[in-house]
Motif scaffolding. Structure first.
Motif, PDB file in Angstrom:
ATOM      1  N   MET A 127       0.840  -1.208   0.000  1.00  0.00           N
ATOM      2  CA  MET A 127       0.000   0.000   0.000  1.00  0.00           C
ATOM      3  C   MET A 127       0.870   1.251   0.000  1.00  0.00           C
ATOM      4  SD  MET A 127      -2.952  -0.910   2.726  1.00  0.00           S
ATOM      5  CE  MET A 127      -3.896  -2.396   2.633  1.00  0.00           C
ATOM      6  N   LEU A 128       1.944   1.233   0.783  1.00  0.00           N
ATOM      7  CA  LEU A 128       2.844   2.387   0.837  1.00  0.00           C
ATOM      8  C   LEU A 128       3.548   2.600  -0.500  1.00  0.00           C
ATOM      9  CD1 LEU A 128       4.355   1.871   4.397  1.00  0.00           C
ATOM     10  CD2 LEU A 128       2.681   3.599   3.690  1.00  0.00           C
ATOM     11  N   VAL A 129       4.006   1.511  -1.128  1.00  0.00           N
ATOM     12  CA  VAL A 129       4.648   1.617  -2.444  1.00  0.00           C
ATOM     13  C   VAL A 129       3.648   2.154  -3.470  1.00  0.00           C
ATOM     14  CG1 VAL A 129       5.630   0.279  -4.360  1.00  0.00           C
ATOM     15  CG2 VAL A 129       6.416  -0.112  -2.024  1.00  0.00           C
ATOM     16  N   HIS A 130       2.424   1.641  -3.436  1.00  0.00           N
ATOM     17  CA  HIS A 130       1.396   2.140  -4.364  1.00  0.00           C
ATOM     18  C   HIS A 130       1.166   3.632  -4.162  1.00  0.00           C
ATOM     19  CE1 HIS A 130      -2.738   3.310  -5.347  1.00  0.00           C
ATOM     20  NE2 HIS A 130      -2.484   2.646  -6.453  1.00  0.00           N
ATOM     21  N   PHE A 132       3.181   5.862  -2.939  1.00  0.00           N
ATOM     22  CA  PHE A 132       4.353   6.597  -3.411  1.00  0.00           C
ATOM     23  C   PHE A 132       4.346   6.704  -4.943  1.00  0.00           C
ATOM     24  CE2 PHE A 132       8.737   6.448  -5.010  1.00  0.00           C
ATOM     25  CZ  PHE A 132       9.211   7.652  -4.504  1.00  0.00           C
ATOM     26  N   VAL A 133       4.141   5.584  -5.616  1.00  0.00           N
ATOM     27  CA  VAL A 133       4.134   5.572  -7.088  1.00  0.00           C
ATOM     28  C   VAL A 133       2.995   6.432  -7.619  1.00  0.00           C
ATOM     29  CG1 VAL A 133       3.784   4.094  -9.122  1.00  0.00           C
ATOM     30  CG2 VAL A 133       5.306   3.358  -7.285  1.00  0.00           C
ATOM     31  N   HIS A 134       1.822   6.329  -7.010  1.00  0.00           N
ATOM     32  CA  HIS A 134       0.662   7.107  -7.464  1.00  0.00           C
ATOM     33  C   HIS A 134       0.903   8.610  -7.307  1.00  0.00           C
ATOM     34  CE1 HIS A 134      -3.479   7.767  -8.563  1.00  0.00           C
ATOM     35  NE2 HIS A 134      -3.638   8.514  -7.484  1.00  0.00           N
ATOM     36  N   ARG A 135       1.498   9.004  -6.178  1.00  0.00           N
ATOM     37  CA  ARG A 135       1.795  10.426  -5.966  1.00  0.00           C
ATOM     38  C   ARG A 135       2.818  10.926  -6.977  1.00  0.00           C
ATOM     39  NH1 ARG A 135       1.364   8.804  -0.759  1.00  0.00           N
ATOM     40  NH2 ARG A 135       3.607   8.633  -0.450  1.00  0.00           N
ATOM     41  N   ARG A 136       3.822  10.106  -7.267  1.00  0.00           N
ATOM     42  CA  ARG A 136       4.863  10.494  -8.239  1.00  0.00           C
ATOM     43  C   ARG A 136       4.256  10.636  -9.632  1.00  0.00           C
ATOM     44  NH1 ARG A 136      10.270  11.346  -7.600  1.00  0.00           N
ATOM     45  NH2 ARG A 136      10.646  10.117  -9.464  1.00  0.00           N
ATOM     46  N   ARG A 137       3.390   9.692 -10.002  1.00  0.00           N
ATOM     47  CA  ARG A 137       2.760   9.763 -11.323  1.00  0.00           C
ATOM     48  C   ARG A 137       1.837  10.949 -11.436  1.00  0.00           C
ATOM     49  NH1 ARG A 137       0.111   4.336 -12.942  1.00  0.00           N
ATOM     50  NH2 ARG A 137      -0.258   5.503 -14.854  1.00  0.00           N
ATOM     51  N   SER A 138       1.126  11.266 -10.350  1.00  0.00           N
ATOM     52  CA  SER A 138       0.210  12.402 -10.362  1.00  0.00           C
ATOM     53  C   SER A 138       0.965  13.725 -10.452  1.00  0.00           C
ATOM     54  CB  SER A 138      -0.658  12.407  -9.101  1.00  0.00           C
ATOM     55  OG  SER A 138      -1.475  11.272  -9.079  1.00  0.00           O
ATOM     56  N   ALA A 139       2.154  13.775  -9.853  1.00  0.00           N
ATOM     57  CA  ALA A 139       2.958  14.990  -9.880  1.00  0.00           C
ATOM     58  C   ALA A 139       3.522  15.276 -11.279  1.00  0.00           C
ATOM     59  CB  ALA A 139       4.110  14.891  -8.883  1.00  0.00           C
ATOM     60  N   LEU A 140       3.704  14.207 -12.070  1.00  0.00           N
ATOM     61  CA  LEU A 140       4.232  14.386 -13.419  1.00  0.00           C
ATOM     62  C   LEU A 140       3.151  14.773 -14.338  1.00  0.00           C
ATOM     63  CD1 LEU A 140       6.496  11.215 -13.624  1.00  0.00           C
ATOM     64  CD2 LEU A 140       7.203  13.539 -13.142  1.00  0.00           C
TER      65      LEU A 140
END
Length: 140
Positions: A127-130, A132-140
């Motif tokens: 859940m934490l990895v998801h 993190f990845v989701h926040r990074r993708r949303s920021a791009l």
């Protein structure tokens, strides 16, 4: 009041999982073993759960608002996309390998079994990895 209702619903769900033996990874893996000693118990529990669930969903949709909230929170996104398919595949593979999904894993935490602790830790890490990845993708 909402937290108490959520706790009681979760406790009832967990108790049902334990009573039906659906928190037992061996039972779930036996259901997935269609070429060996197949155990249909999981299918029977799922069908049995659909009956009150369908009735409750129909009752909920007929109301203007829920008993303990200001409005209904029904998903509106109905598109089958790459993220949905990937998430379902990852969930299914994890469930098949471990023989337990998140609901029974939480119920098993109460038993203190090392398996449950490891599974819950891996689930939280996922859940934490998801996130993190989701926040990074949303920021791009």
């Amino acid at each position: 009041m909402i937290r108490l209702a959520a706790f009681l619903c979760g406790a009832l769900f967990g108790f049902g999982l334990l009573v039906s033996d659906m928190a037992n990874p061996a039972r779930v893996l036996a259901f997935l073993d269609v070429t060996g000693t197949w155990d249909p118990a999981l299918a029977l529990v799922m069908v049995g759960a659909l009956i009150p669930s369908a009735a409750a969903y129909r009752w909920m949709r007929a109301r203007e608002k829920p008993l303990l909230a200001a409005s209904l929170h029904v998903p509106t996104h109905r598109t089958i996309d790459r993220n949905l398919i990937a998430g379902a595949a990852i969930f299914g593979v994890g469930w098949g390998l471990a023989g337990v999904c998140p609901g029974p894993a939480i119920a098993l935490l109460g038993t203190g079994q090392p398996f449950a602790l490891v599974f819950a830790g891996a689930m939280i890490a996922g859940m934490l990895v998801h996130g993190f990845v989701h926040r990074r993708r949303s920021a791009l």
